[in-house]
Design a protein around this motif. Structure first.
Motif, short mmCIF file in Angstrom:
data_model
loop_
_atom_site.label_atom_id
_atom_site.label_comp_id
_atom_site.label_asym_id
_atom_site.label_seq_id
_atom_site.Cartn_x
_atom_site.Cartn_y
_atom_site.Cartn_z
N VAL A 278 0.82 -1.21 0.00
CA VAL A 278 0.00 0.00 0.00
C VAL A 278 0.85 1.27 0.00
O VAL A 278 0.72 2.13 -0.88
CB VAL A 278 -0.97 -0.01 1.20
N LEU A 279 1.74 1.43 0.99
CA LEU A 279 2.50 2.67 1.10
C LEU A 279 3.49 2.87 -0.05
O LEU A 279 3.56 3.99 -0.60
CB LEU A 279 3.23 2.71 2.45
N PRO A 280 4.25 1.86 -0.47
CA PRO A 280 5.10 2.06 -1.65
C PRO A 280 4.30 2.41 -2.90
O PRO A 280 4.75 3.23 -3.72
CB PRO A 280 5.82 0.71 -1.81
N LEU A 281 3.12 1.81 -3.05
CA LEU A 281 2.28 2.11 -4.21
C LEU A 281 1.85 3.56 -4.19
O LEU A 281 1.89 4.26 -5.21
CB LEU A 281 1.07 1.19 -4.23
N ILE A 282 1.43 4.04 -3.03
CA ILE A 282 0.99 5.44 -2.90
C ILE A 282 2.13 6.39 -3.27
O ILE A 282 1.96 7.31 -4.08
CB ILE A 282 0.51 5.72 -1.47
N PHE A 283 3.30 6.16 -2.68
CA PHE A 283 4.44 7.08 -2.90
C PHE A 283 4.85 7.12 -4.36
O PHE A 283 4.93 8.20 -4.97
CB PHE A 283 5.62 6.63 -2.03
N THR A 284 5.10 5.96 -4.94
CA THR A 284 5.59 5.94 -6.32
C THR A 284 4.53 6.41 -7.32
O THR A 284 4.86 7.08 -8.30
CB THR A 284 6.08 4.53 -6.70
N ALA A 285 3.26 6.08 -7.08
CA ALA A 285 2.19 6.49 -8.01
C ALA A 285 2.07 8.00 -8.05
O ALA A 285 1.93 8.61 -9.12
CB ALA A 285 0.86 5.86 -7.60
N ILE A 286 2.15 8.66 -6.88
CA ILE A 286 2.01 10.11 -6.85
C ILE A 286 3.22 10.79 -7.48
O ILE A 286 3.09 11.73 -8.28
CB ILE A 286 1.79 10.59 -5.40
N VAL A 287 4.43 10.33 -7.13
CA VAL A 287 5.65 10.94 -7.68
C VAL A 287 5.69 10.79 -9.19
O VAL A 287 5.94 11.75 -9.92
CB VAL A 287 6.90 10.32 -7.03
N VAL A 288 5.43 9.58 -9.67
CA VAL A 288 5.44 9.34 -11.11
C VAL A 288 4.35 10.15 -11.81
O VAL A 288 4.55 10.72 -12.88
CB VAL A 288 5.28 7.83 -11.41
N GLY A 289 3.18 10.20 -11.18
CA GLY A 289 2.08 10.94 -11.78
C GLY A 289 2.36 12.41 -11.93
O GLY A 289 2.10 13.01 -12.98
N ILE A 290 2.89 13.03 -10.86
CA ILE A 290 3.17 14.47 -10.92
C ILE A 290 4.25 14.78 -11.94
O ILE A 290 4.12 15.71 -12.76
CB ILE A 290 3.58 14.98 -9.53
N THR A 291 5.33 14.01 -11.93
CA THR A 291 6.44 14.29 -12.87
C THR A 291 6.05 14.01 -14.31
O THR A 291 6.62 14.61 -15.23
CB THR A 291 7.67 13.46 -12.49
N SER A 292 5.06 13.13 -14.54
CA SER A 292 4.64 12.84 -15.91
C SER A 292 3.91 14.00 -16.54
O SER A 292 3.74 14.04 -17.76
CB SER A 292 3.75 11.59 -15.94
N LEU A 293 3.45 14.97 -15.73
CA LEU A 293 2.75 16.13 -16.27
C LEU A 293 3.66 17.00 -17.13
O LEU A 293 3.18 17.84 -17.88
CB LEU A 293 2.16 16.96 -15.12
N ARG A 294 4.98 16.81 -17.02
CA ARG A 294 5.91 17.59 -17.84
C ARG A 294 5.74 17.30 -19.32
O ARG A 294 6.08 18.12 -20.17
CB ARG A 294 7.36 17.27 -17.43
N SER A 295 5.22 16.11 -19.62
CA SER A 295 5.10 15.72 -21.03
C SER A 295 3.89 16.35 -21.71
O SER A 295 3.74 16.24 -22.92
CB SER A 295 4.98 14.19 -21.14
N VAL A 296 3.02 17.02 -20.95
CA VAL A 296 1.83 17.65 -21.54
C VAL A 296 2.24 19.02 -22.07
O VAL A 296 2.79 19.84 -21.35
CB VAL A 296 0.71 17.79 -20.50
#
Length: 457
Positions: free
Chosen positions: A65-83
């Motif tokens: 649960v906790l590793p999924l939360i951390f990595t999902a949010i970090v990856v999600g926010i940084t992926s916004l650079r591609s927009v």
């Protein structure tokens, strides 16, 4: 190399989602029968065995649960650079995202209303750990100031070690924002988190394959402990999800089509019905992507815009999985554990549904969104894992309607935006569309099949 790839593909194909869904439902029935038998004859050894099986499965979910939360949010926010990519693309992207958020808001409100009326899970109070429940009770009964005071951990390790999910969310947002602002300098860190997220997803996939066994233990022990009244909450959960999805699918979307996109709902469903049927059966927005993208083009939407909006919607626009279901399931889990939700918590559910899917673009799914929602509510990891594991017993049934609603929204929003931007051709809309080429591609049974199907189009 080709031989290795073919071997890997054959390994993945062996996992058949339809067979798995049947296995989960069968384990639900078998677990209930074993629980009833154990309760009827007071078979302590059987109750203990069922409890051990269910607890082991729950613990396996808990540690992800906790590793999924951390990595999902970090990856999600940084992926916004591609927009991005020009003013026109920025405007279209911004308006598309705005309609994503608006329709998600409507969907989550409908989910909350339906759940508030049906109250799934009420009357059945589970007690996994009284200390954890007391901490949740203090957090939900408090004020905004109490919520803010509990956000910042004393140190990073403590937040993970003590299972403080809300603090992990806060830390993830801060670190994700910092990585986003650093740009290329943070690329190694971003790649590491992407790899870590992929690893966690793979481990989670292995654990989920144990769901038939875990379901047998969880449901069996629950029936042995609580009796037949355990089924009513699951029935209410299922009915609530189907009712809320139906209200969005057959109420909200037709209204948007009629009054905003100026597209007759009958025409829309005539051109998309086969796609929606495939989504219902396949339970995969990604597998349906080639069909939904072509259906949007058949509705008269400019192909270039459709090629941008529909794939984006496939990973971001999930009214069924990311708005309706987290809202209803959160109330279901809170009721099961005797947790009272206040105004702050309802607003939190809404905020996660509206902004969470966009913030986790590319990694959104019902498990991730429900986990993020429960984490934002401050539920301990044990409560999160136990609640999700119990809800998973009927997930194959829920997922069909959720996916159908997801895909419908992924076609409605591009149609609405295209109309408002002058990118919708009424002559194409009025013309009959060719049937989707379902027979030309093998039915997807795993990630590789989904990628192959997307690559062909």
């Amino acid at each position: 190399m080709a031989s290795s790839s073919a071997s890997a593909r054959r390994t993945r194909v062996r996992f058949n989602p339809k067979v798995f869904a049947v296995a989960v439902l069968a384990s639900l029935v078998l677990g209930a029968l074993l629980g009833w038998l154990a309760r009827a004859v007071d078979a302590t050894w059987l109750i203990t065995a069922l409890d051990t099986i269910g607890t082991t499965f729950k613990n396996l979910l808990t540690f992800t649960v906790l590793p999924l939360i951390f990595t999902a949010i970090v990856v999600g926010i940084t992926s916004l650079r591609s927009v991005g990519g020009g003013r026109t693309a920025a405007r279209l992207g911004g308006r598309t995202a705005l309609w994503f958020a608006l329709t998600s808001l409507i969907a989550v409100l409908i989910g909350l209303v339906v759940a508030s009326i049906l109250q799934p899970g009420r009357g059945l109070v589970l007690q996994p750990d009284q200390q954890n429940l007391d901490s949740v009770g203090e957090r939900t009964a408090g004020s905004w100031l109490d919520l803010l005071n509990g956000l910042v951990p004393q140190n990073l390790v403590a937040a993970f070690a003590e299972g403080e999910t809300l603090q992990v969310v806060f830390v993830s947002l801060i670190i994700g924002a910092a990585a986003y602002s650093l740009g290329d300098k943070a690329e190694p860190f971003v790649r590491f988190n992407q790899s870590a997220f992929d690893v966690i997803q793979r481990v989670l996939g292995w654990i989920i394959r144990l769901a038939p066994i875990g379901t047998l233990g969880l449901i069996g022990h629950a029936v042995a402990t609580y009796g037949n009244e355990f089924f009513l909450p699951l029935i209410k959960l299922t009915g609530g999800v189907y009712l809320a999805c139906a209200l969005v699918l057959l109420g909200v979307y037709p209204l948007l089509l009629r009054f905003v996109a100026k597209v007759g709902p009958g025409r829309f469903f005539a051109k998309t019905w086969t796609v929606l049927q495939f989504a219902f059966v396949s339970r995969s927005s990604s597998a349906t992507l080639p069909l939904s993208r072509q259906a949007v083009v058949d509705l008269g939407v400019d192909r270039s815009y459709a090629n941008f909006a529909v794939p984006l919607a496939t990973t971001t626009k999930m009214d069924g999985c990311a708005a309706i279901y987290p809202a209803i399931a959160s109330i279901f889990i809170a009721n099961m554990f005797g947790i009272e939700l206040g105004v702050v918590q309802y607003l939190t559910i809404i905020a996660v549904a509206v902004f969470g899917a966009i913030a986790t673009a590319g990694v959104t799914g019902w498990f991730t969104m429900l986990t993020l929602t429960l984490a934002a509510l401050g539920f301990p990891a044990e409560v999160v894992a136990t609640g999700i594991a119990i809800a998973y017993a009927v997930d194959p049934i829920l997922d069909m309607m959720r996916t159908m609603t997801n895909v419908a929204g992924q076609m409605v929003v591009p149609t609405v935006v295209a109309r408002r931007e002058g990118l919708l051709d009424d002559e194409v809309l009025a013309a009959p569309s060719a049937p989707p080429l379902l027979s030309g591609d093998a039915e997807p049974t795993g990630a590789t099949a989904d990628e192959d199907r997307t690559a062909k189009v």
